[in-house]
Structures are given as C-alpha cells and as structure tokens.
Design an enzyme around this catalytic site. Structure first.
Site, mmCIF file in Angstrom:
data_model
loop_
_atom_site.group_PDB
_atom_site.id
_atom_site.type_symbol
_atom_site.label_atom_id
_atom_site.label_comp_id
_atom_site.label_asym_id
_atom_site.label_seq_id
_atom_site.Cartn_x
_atom_site.Cartn_y
_atom_site.Cartn_z
ATOM 1 N N CYS A 57 -1.949 -2.864 7.590
ATOM 2 C CA CYS A 57 -1.845 -3.739 6.418
ATOM 3 C C CYS A 57 -0.527 -4.499 6.338
ATOM 4 C CB CYS A 57 -2.120 -2.932 5.155
ATOM 5 S SG CYS A 57 -3.853 -2.387 5.133
ATOM 6 N N ASP A 98 0.799 -1.243 0.000
ATOM 7 C CA ASP A 98 0.000 0.000 0.000
ATOM 8 C C ASP A 98 0.830 1.291 0.000
ATOM 9 O OD1 ASP A 98 -1.858 -2.009 0.251
ATOM 10 O OD2 ASP A 98 -2.773 -1.292 2.097
ATOM 11 N N LYS A 118 -7.015 -4.967 -3.176
ATOM 12 C CA LYS A 118 -7.747 -5.545 -2.033
ATOM 13 C C LYS A 118 -8.690 -4.507 -1.458
ATOM 14 C CE LYS A 118 -4.078 -4.252 1.171
ATOM 15 N NZ LYS A 118 -4.834 -3.325 2.029
HETATM 16 C C1 VGL Z 1 -4.660 0.524 5.787
HETATM 17 C C2 VGL Z 1 -6.267 1.248 7.252
HETATM 18 C C3 VGL Z 1 -7.236 1.119 6.288
HETATM 19 C C4 VGL Z 1 -3.220 0.204 5.537
HETATM 20 C C5 VGL Z 1 -5.624 0.380 4.812
HETATM 21 O O1 VGL Z 1 -2.786 0.186 4.356
HETATM 22 O O2 VGL Z 1 -2.489 -0.046 6.526
HETATM 23 N N1 VGL Z 1 -4.993 0.938 7.004
HETATM 24 N N2 VGL Z 1 -6.899 0.679 5.074
#
Ligand code: VGL
Ligand code: ZN
Length: 208
Positions: free
Chosen positions: A153, A8, A108
């Site tokens: 994540c 991410d 995702k």
């Molecule tokens: C994430 C919170 C919500 C992350 C993704 O990438 O850590 N955290 N969605």
C-alpha cells in the site's frame, strides 16, 4: 502546503493483527514524532476498510491458501488472510497513533471485486478515491508518505501520487515504514526511486 500521508497504520498490519507486518508497530512513535515536529500543514491517514466478503481474502476462494497467487475479477491477485474488516478491531488504527491530529481519513478497499492497495485508486486504476482532489484543493506541494506495508500500500500510493499529482514533490520516509517481504521491499523502493520519489528518513525531516 506540506502534507503527511500515513498509510494503513492499523492493528491488522501490526503484531497480533490478521496480516501482521514484522515490527509494524515500531513505526508508531516515528509517525507521532512526524505529526508533532515534521512541520506539516496537513495530516492524512488511509485506512484499509474491507467488507467481510472481500475478493482478496483467501477465505472467499475455496481452492486457495493465504499468500498464494490467485485471481480477482480475472486479474492476478495475492490471496490475503481476512484483514481490516470494516468495524472490527483489526481495522482500527494502532491505539498509540495520534489520530486526533488527522485532518482527513481516506478509507479504501470497499469494493469486494477489486483490491485497492493505493490510497488514490483501485488496483485496476478505474475508480479513484478522491484523495488526489482533496490534496489539490488544499494546495499541497510536498507529500511525504510512510506506513504499512512498503511493498504494497505504501509504494502503490507513492507511485500513484507521482502520476496523479504531477506538480507535487513526493517523498517516501523509509524508517517510518515496514514491509511484508524483503525482496518486495527492495523492488518497491527501486520502483519509487525510478519514478522520481525521493527516499528520505524521519531524521532528515525532524532536523530540518
Ligand atoms: C495491504 C495487503 C492487503 C497494505 C493492504 O496495507 O499494504 N497489503 N491489503
Ligand atoms: Zn487489504
């Protein structure tokens, strides 16, 4: 086969993004160095990729503020600001990240009824993404994981990797990751260590 899994590294989790992680952008040069000089056979990236009505968004719960604890499909869920909505700038990878090097991108978080911190499966551990099968098919034996955010994540992905790929050596690259909450980061690292994830730094890999 050695694989690098970048979690991410998107605008949404970098300064200026909708769910900015402090110094999230500082990991981009480290990720690029790992891509170039980490000795990896395969580079994989995950991408948080939510529909605009995702149930983890506080905006979908009239009585909730962002960062409060709420519920999603009957389970406790942190309410997030709207972030990484499919097709928006917020969901794009950081512009300096060497995305040309990616062999595989795992999106995702598309199901509005469940969150998916892990790149491997939803938080309820029901639906899987197919990433573990991809890595198995490629004959991956070492999986290094880093990115954003350590306490969500990144650590969820590392813990799932240990469960779902029992023959793979899993490592977390600490300096190539940033997290949301200091205590959450400490707990996440302790959980990873307790499960057998090796905690390393990029210098350990780049100087090999
Ligand atoms: C994430 C919170 C919500 C992350 C993704 O990438 O850590 N955290 N969605
Ligand atoms: Zn998300």
């Amino acid at each position: 086969m050695k694989a690098l899994l970048l979690i991410d590294i998107q605008n949404g989790f970098c300064p200026g993004g909708n769910l900015a992680v402090k110094d999230g952008d500082k990991i981009v040069p480290i990720a690029n160095a790992l891509i170039d000089n980490g000795g990896y056979d395969i580079i994989v990236a995950s991408q948080d990729w939510h529909p605009a009505n995702h149930g983890s968004f506080a905006s979908q719960h009239p009585d909730k503020q962002a960062f409060e604890l709420g519920e999603l499909s009957g389970k406790p869920q942190v309410m997030w600001p709207d972030h990484c909505v499919q097709g928006t700038q917020d969901a794009e990878f950081h512009p300096d990240l060497n995305t040309d090097a990616f062999d595989y991108v795992q999106q995702k978080g598309e199901n509005p009824a469940v969150d998916s911190y892990s790149a491997f499966r939803d938080n309820d551990q029901f639906a899987t993404t197919g990433l573990s099968e991809y890595l198995e098919r490629q004959g991956v034996t070492v999986l290094d994981i880093c990115g954003l955010a350590t306490d969500y994540c990144v650590s969820f992905s590392a813990l799932d990797a240990v469960d779902m790929l029992p023959d793979v050596k899993v490592r977390f690259i600490e300096d190539a990751s940033r997290g949301i909450d200091p205590e959450g980061i400490r707990n996440a690292i302790a959980s990873m260590r307790a499960k057998g994830v090796a905690i390393v730094n990029s210098s350990d890999i780049l100087n090999d």
